[in-house]
Scaffold this motif. Sequence first.
Motif, PDB file in Angstrom:
ATOM      1  N   PRO A  21       0.802  -1.225   0.000  1.00 39.00           N
ATOM      2  CA  PRO A  21       0.000   0.000   0.000  1.00 39.00           C
ATOM      3  C   PRO A  21       0.834   1.273   0.000  1.00 39.00           C
ATOM      4  N   GLY A  22       2.034   1.216   0.585  1.00 36.08           N
ATOM      5  CA  GLY A  22       2.902   2.392   0.574  1.00 36.08           C
ATOM      6  C   GLY A  22       3.289   2.783  -0.842  1.00 36.08           C
ATOM      7  N   VAL A  23       3.553   1.786  -1.672  1.00 40.10           N
ATOM      8  CA  VAL A  23       3.880   2.046  -3.076  1.00 40.10           C
ATOM      9  C   VAL A  23       2.657   2.582  -3.812  1.00 40.10           C
ATOM     10  N   HIS A  24       1.498   2.001  -3.550  1.00 41.31           N
ATOM     11  CA  HIS A  24       0.271   2.452  -4.210  1.00 41.31           C
ATOM     12  C   HIS A  24      -0.025   3.913  -3.872  1.00 41.31           C
ATOM     13  N   ALA A  25       0.072   4.258  -2.578  1.00 42.04           N
ATOM     14  CA  ALA A  25      -0.217   5.632  -2.153  1.00 42.04           C
ATOM     15  C   ALA A  25       0.764   6.615  -2.775  1.00 42.04           C
ATOM     16  N   LEU A  26       2.024   6.217  -2.845  1.00 40.14           N
ATOM     17  CA  LEU A  26       3.039   7.096  -3.422  1.00 40.14           C
ATOM     18  C   LEU A  26       2.814   7.270  -4.916  1.00 40.14           C
ATOM     19  N   TRP A  27       2.477   6.192  -5.611  1.00 41.33           N
ATOM     20  CA  TRP A  27       2.224   6.284  -7.049  1.00 41.33           C
ATOM     21  C   TRP A  27       1.050   7.227  -7.340  1.00 41.33           C
ATOM     22  N   VAL A  28      -0.021   7.088  -6.566  1.00 48.38           N
ATOM     23  CA  VAL A  28      -1.160   7.973  -6.787  1.00 48.38           C
ATOM     24  C   VAL A  28      -0.777   9.415  -6.476  1.00 48.38           C
ATOM     25  N   HIS A  29       0.053   9.604  -5.445  1.00 50.12           N
ATOM     26  CA  HIS A  29       0.487  10.967  -5.136  1.00 50.12           C
ATOM     27  C   HIS A  29       1.293  11.568  -6.281  1.00 50.12           C
ATOM     28  N   ARG A  30       2.119  10.783  -6.936  1.00 49.91           N
ATOM     29  CA  ARG A  30       2.886  11.309  -8.076  1.00 49.91           C
ATOM     30  C   ARG A  30       1.934  11.906  -9.126  1.00 49.91           C
ATOM     31  N   LEU A  31       0.799  11.234  -9.320  1.00 47.45           N
ATOM     32  CA  LEU A  31      -0.184  11.735 -10.279  1.00 47.45           C
ATOM     33  C   LEU A  31      -0.959  12.925  -9.713  1.00 47.45           C
ATOM     34  N   SER A  32      -1.447  12.793  -8.465  1.00 45.43           N
ATOM     35  CA  SER A  32      -2.267  13.866  -7.899  1.00 45.43           C
ATOM     36  C   SER A  32      -1.469  15.145  -7.707  1.00 45.43           C
ATOM     37  N   HIS A  33      -0.168  15.027  -7.426  1.00 48.09           N
ATOM     38  CA  HIS A  33       0.658  16.222  -7.281  1.00 48.09           C
ATOM     39  C   HIS A  33       0.794  16.960  -8.607  1.00 48.09           C
ATOM     40  N   ARG A  34       0.913  16.216  -9.698  1.00 41.92           N
ATOM     41  CA  ARG A  34       0.972  16.861 -11.014  1.00 41.92           C
ATOM     42  C   ARG A  34      -0.362  17.526 -11.347  1.00 41.92           C
ATOM     43  N   MET A  35      -1.457  16.885 -10.946  1.00 39.99           N
ATOM     44  CA  MET A  35      -2.760  17.507 -11.131  1.00 39.99           C
ATOM     45  C   MET A  35      -2.860  18.800 -10.320  1.00 39.99           C
ATOM     46  N   TRP A  36      -2.419  18.740  -9.078  1.00 40.31           N
ATOM     47  CA  TRP A  36      -2.428  19.923  -8.209  1.00 40.31           C
ATOM     48  C   TRP A  36      -1.577  21.034  -8.816  1.00 40.31           C
ATOM     49  N   HIS A  37      -0.413  20.651  -9.306  1.00 36.64           N
ATOM     50  CA  HIS A  37       0.511  21.599  -9.921  1.00 36.64           C
ATOM     51  C   HIS A  37      -0.100  22.219 -11.176  1.00 36.64           C
ATOM     52  N   ALA A  38      -0.968  21.471 -11.856  1.00 37.01           N
ATOM     53  CA  ALA A  38      -1.608  21.960 -13.078  1.00 37.01           C
ATOM     54  C   ALA A  38      -2.881  22.752 -12.803  1.00 37.01           C
ATOM     55  N   GLY A  39      -3.227  22.917 -11.527  1.00 33.00           N
ATOM     56  CA  GLY A  39      -4.408  23.687 -11.183  1.00 33.00           C
ATOM     57  C   GLY A  39      -5.671  22.862 -11.005  1.00 33.00           C
ATOM     58  N   LEU A  40      -5.580  21.536 -11.139  1.00 32.82           N
ATOM     59  CA  LEU A  40      -6.744  20.660 -10.954  1.00 32.82           C
ATOM     60  C   LEU A  40      -6.820  20.240  -9.486  1.00 32.82           C
ATOM     61  N   ARG A  41      -7.065  21.213  -8.625  1.00 31.03           N
ATOM     62  CA  ARG A  41      -6.890  20.973  -7.197  1.00 31.03           C
ATOM     63  C   ARG A  41      -8.006  20.152  -6.579  1.00 31.03           C
ATOM     64  N   LEU A  42      -9.252  20.404  -6.956  1.00 33.01           N
ATOM     65  CA  LEU A  42     -10.333  19.590  -6.404  1.00 33.01           C
ATOM     66  C   LEU A  42     -10.219  18.130  -6.844  1.00 33.01           C
ATOM     67  N   PRO A  43     -10.029  17.824  -8.136  1.00 33.95           N
ATOM     68  CA  PRO A  43      -9.836  16.416  -8.513  1.00 33.95           C
ATOM     69  C   PRO A  43      -8.630  15.778  -7.817  1.00 33.95           C
ATOM     70  N   ALA A  44      -7.552  16.545  -7.663  1.00 39.28           N
ATOM     71  CA  ALA A  44      -6.366  16.006  -6.986  1.00 39.28           C
ATOM     72  C   ALA A  44      -6.677  15.674  -5.535  1.00 39.28           C
ATOM     73  N   ARG A  45      -7.431  16.553  -4.884  1.00 38.94           N
ATOM     74  CA  ARG A  45      -7.789  16.334  -3.477  1.00 38.94           C
ATOM     75  C   ARG A  45      -8.704  15.133  -3.330  1.00 38.94           C
ATOM     76  N   LEU A  46      -9.661  14.996  -4.215  1.00 38.18           N
ATOM     77  CA  LEU A  46     -10.564  13.857  -4.154  1.00 38.18           C
ATOM     78  C   LEU A  46      -9.819  12.547  -4.404  1.00 38.18           C
ATOM     79  N   LEU A  47      -8.898  12.570  -5.352  1.00 41.39           N
ATOM     80  CA  LEU A  47      -8.097  11.376  -5.627  1.00 41.39           C
ATOM     81  C   LEU A  47      -7.272  10.976  -4.406  1.00 41.39           C
ATOM     82  N   SER A  48      -6.702  11.963  -3.728  1.00 45.19           N
ATOM     83  CA  SER A  48      -5.900  11.655  -2.536  1.00 45.19           C
ATOM     84  C   SER A  48      -6.765  11.064  -1.429  1.00 45.19           C
ATOM     85  N   GLN A  49      -8.013  11.515  -1.310  1.00 44.85           N
ATOM     86  CA  GLN A  49      -8.888  10.989  -0.276  1.00 44.85           C
ATOM     87  C   GLN A  49      -9.349   9.566  -0.583  1.00 44.85           C
TER      88      GLN A  49
END
Length: 227
Positions: free
Chosen positions: A66-94
């Motif tokens: 699960p640590g790898v899974h959470a980190l992999w998803v964060h790699r994607l959600s952080h790029r979304m956050w960086h691109a301004g897609l903050r609500l989708p990134a936040r929902l994905l992290s939750q």
Amino acid sequence: MSGVTDLRALRAQTVAGDDDEREHVMPPGHRPGLRHLVEILLEDLDAAHAHDPAARTRLEVALAYPGVHALWVHRLSHRMWHAGLRLPARLLSQVTRWLTGIEIHPGAVIGRRLFIDHGMGVVIGQTAVIGDDCVLFHGSTLGGRSMTRGKRHPTLGNRVMVGAGAKVLGPLTIGDDVQIGANAVVVKDVPAGAVALGVPAHIRFPHQPPAEREKLQDPALIIEYMI
């Protein structure tokens, strides 16, 4: 981000200002593009396989850690956050938090080859910065002590190990090669190469320099430095 970490520069990237105005930078050593993202994900997989003696194959790590899974998803959600897609990134992290028990805010800046061992209960706050080749054990928290906006979570250098249940709270600087013992509560900066133990954490300096210590030491063994 190899060698000595410029912690002052890393902290400056996440300091001050309203959240909507603050610059959300890519982690050092990261670049835009799918090919580079895949390279980073494979590094994360290799890091978990190398650190955990219980890991038999990379396929097992990819499917069951699960640590790898959470980190992999964060790699994607952080790029979304960086691109301004903050609500989708936040929902994905939750959703990832619900599936893995690991909460990583998409605004957190995480370097390369982080290994989250077991993972359950790990929390990484929005303005946290983590260097390369770090290890977080289950129940560890990189949290804040303030409800105000701006930098409020820790900055970790390279090769930092945070033991099970340890809490690192506030906009602290944790230097390269620091080891934080299990259940320690760190509320002050920790210099490079030190060991932090206890509640509140006390700073100790082992006899061996970081280069001569074990590659990854069981946090329970750090108790010997209290003597």
